[in-house]
Design an enzyme around this catalytic site. Sequence first.
Site, PDB file in Angstrom:
ATOM      1  N   GLY A  16      56.497  48.854  24.693  1.00 37.60           N
ATOM      2  CA  GLY A  16      56.529  47.870  25.771  1.00 37.60           C
ATOM      3  C   GLY A  16      55.373  48.093  26.720  1.00 37.60           C
ATOM      4  O   GLY A  16      54.214  48.035  26.337  1.00 37.60           O
ATOM      5  N   THR A  18      52.613  47.526  29.763  1.00 38.23           N
ATOM      6  CA  THR A  18      51.712  46.406  30.039  1.00 38.23           C
ATOM      7  C   THR A  18      51.227  45.758  28.742  1.00 38.23           C
ATOM      8  O   THR A  18      51.251  44.531  28.603  1.00 38.23           O
ATOM      9  CB  THR A  18      50.507  46.885  30.859  1.00 38.23           C
ATOM     10  OG1 THR A  18      50.957  47.673  31.964  1.00 38.23           O
ATOM     11  CG2 THR A  18      49.713  45.708  31.396  1.00 38.23           C
ATOM     12  N   LYS A  81      41.532  41.179  45.065  1.00 40.26           N
ATOM     13  CA  LYS A  81      40.436  42.131  44.891  1.00 40.26           C
ATOM     14  C   LYS A  81      39.125  41.367  44.717  1.00 40.26           C
ATOM     15  O   LYS A  81      39.025  40.482  43.867  1.00 40.26           O
ATOM     16  CB  LYS A  81      40.690  43.016  43.666  1.00 40.26           C
ATOM     17  CG  LYS A  81      39.552  43.981  43.362  1.00 40.26           C
ATOM     18  CD  LYS A  81      39.771  44.707  42.041  1.00 40.26           C
ATOM     19  CE  LYS A  81      38.557  45.535  41.657  1.00 40.26           C
ATOM     20  NZ  LYS A  81      38.694  46.142  40.322  1.00 40.26           N
ATOM     21  N   LEU A 330      45.865  50.969  24.809  1.00 39.20           N
ATOM     22  CA  LEU A 330      45.404  52.343  24.646  1.00 39.20           C
ATOM     23  C   LEU A 330      45.426  52.825  23.207  1.00 39.20           C
ATOM     24  O   LEU A 330      44.688  53.746  22.847  1.00 39.20           O
ATOM     25  CB  LEU A 330      46.248  53.286  25.515  1.00 39.20           C
ATOM     26  CG  LEU A 330      46.179  53.045  27.023  1.00 39.20           C
ATOM     27  CD1 LEU A 330      47.117  53.996  27.755  1.00 39.20           C
ATOM     28  CD2 LEU A 330      44.755  53.195  27.538  1.00 39.20           C
ATOM     29  N   GLU A 339      35.709  50.799  36.086  1.00 37.26           N
ATOM     30  CA  GLU A 339      35.438  49.384  36.363  1.00 37.26           C
ATOM     31  C   GLU A 339      36.642  48.502  36.046  1.00 37.26           C
ATOM     32  O   GLU A 339      36.509  47.307  35.789  1.00 37.26           O
ATOM     33  CB  GLU A 339      34.203  48.916  35.594  1.00 37.26           C
ATOM     34  CG  GLU A 339      32.874  49.388  36.197  1.00 37.26           C
ATOM     35  CD  GLU A 339      32.469  48.621  37.465  1.00 37.26           C
ATOM     36  OE1 GLU A 339      33.161  47.650  37.813  1.00 37.26           O
ATOM     37  OE2 GLU A 339      31.449  49.005  38.084  1.00 37.26           O
ATOM     38  N   ILE A 343      43.360  46.553  31.586  1.00 39.23           N
ATOM     39  CA  ILE A 343      44.160  45.347  31.336  1.00 39.23           C
ATOM     40  C   ILE A 343      43.304  44.269  30.683  1.00 39.23           C
ATOM     41  O   ILE A 343      43.784  43.511  29.831  1.00 39.23           O
ATOM     42  CB  ILE A 343      44.809  44.856  32.646  1.00 39.23           C
ATOM     43  CG1 ILE A 343      45.949  45.811  33.051  1.00 39.23           C
ATOM     44  CG2 ILE A 343      45.338  43.439  32.508  1.00 39.23           C
ATOM     45  CD1 ILE A 343      46.651  45.445  34.342  1.00 39.23           C
TER      46      ILE A 343
END
Length: 501
Positions: A16, A18, A81, A330, A339, A343
């Site tokens: 599960g 992100t 942001k 990942l 940077e 995501i």
Amino acid sequence: MRSAEQPRRRIVIAGGGTAGWMSAAAIARTMGRAVDVTLIESDAIGTIGVGESTIPPLVTFNRLLGINEAEFMRATQATFKLGILFDNWKEPGHRYFHSFGVTGKDHWSAGFQHFWLYGREKGHEEAYDEYCLELKAALQNRFAHLPDDAMNYAYQLDSGLYAKFLRAMAEKDGTKRIEGKIARVEMDGESGDIAALELEGGTRIEGDLFLDCTGFRALLIEQSLHAGFDDWTHYLPCDSAIAIQTENVGPAVPYTRAMAHDAGWQWRIPLQHRTGNGIVYCSRYLGREAALERLLGNIEGQTLVQPNFLKFAAGARRRQWHRNCVAIGLSGGFMEPLESTAIHLIQRAILRLIRMMPLNEISERDIAEFNEQQHTDMLQIRDFLILHYKATDRRDSAFWRYCQSMEIPDTLAQKIELFRETGRVFRKNEELFAENSWVQVMMGQGITPQAYHPIAEKLRDDELARLLATLRENVSRTVAGLPEHASYVERYCGAVRAEAA
């Protein structure tokens, strides 16, 4: 062709977090009845929680899925942001800002930096920063949505809450969630594909296409299919991180901070309900306890959780789509968070997969194209990250002396020297970071072009002065009319109460 009577394509998502719930939400919302989506996760297995700080493509991703922005921001305790403030990277005490959006006004033949460089030669001493709306707004803590999307922005969010938000959306769209730990990956003896995932307790889940969202474990793509891994720690030597959350001590600012230290750097990311903090470091030059002490000595506000210790290796899976398995997040590789690309790489892989979703048999041509595009993305991001470490005047520690002297990829060396000699930046193959990003970071790190494009000399002195003054005034006037960021967030998407991730 597939007939209407054939069963829907079965997509099984392992993990599960992100990556898993972004995948489920996007595929279920986009593909609808054409697929059957099952996600397996265990509440007993923690997630890394990649990415509190994001970049502008996430705005597009959410819009593609029809997500209401204010609702999403309330649910994830998000703030806006406008870029990243870099402290101590060129040298101790120096800072620069990498903003989203554009600076000045480009000509089709040359970027604005050429006109700015020519202006410097003509005595116009105003900094490059003065011509960027997002940069000036960020440093004055101002923000608002502007007509025609004139303000480029991303989010600072709680990734755990984002996964929770997407889970609700995905389940509403038909995704089936199964609680459990994967005990065994069952392989098809004839094809070499994954046939099913067997859970503790014996439940067996078959699928046609499997997405590996198991994080660093890479349970499917590596442990079962042995896709291989290219290690880039020679170029990106930081291999450890410690994350911790603190109470907010003041209004949230619309930017992330990246503060270099003698063995890496530290982040600070303000959300509505807390601040995310962390230290990234190279364990060859800094021990774990010393790193924790340094982090705790440079945070603001009371800590809310125990420190989370992470070990990693920067690099990419050689094959991110192998047989009937696709690595997302990942499991496909890791770019350190300097940077805020974690995501984005999840998003990029998901949207690329949806575009290449097989109808019947998986095409080897699709697999080859997917892998080439994914690898190109990661190589380009890798080079941009290396730039921050290589282009520096710091010689005050063994870590920085290593970074300054290390060999770098030819692709990055070409970009640096091209900019140094000509002021030019060229992007290839839908490269993520725009020309203005390269310009801001290269000049921020101390690389000054030796020349500019001759098109700039086409302007008479009065035309050049008028152009530069008009651009600066437009930025200043717009920023002056913006509300304070925290008050805008409160009105637009203020969360009713803080929720634990």
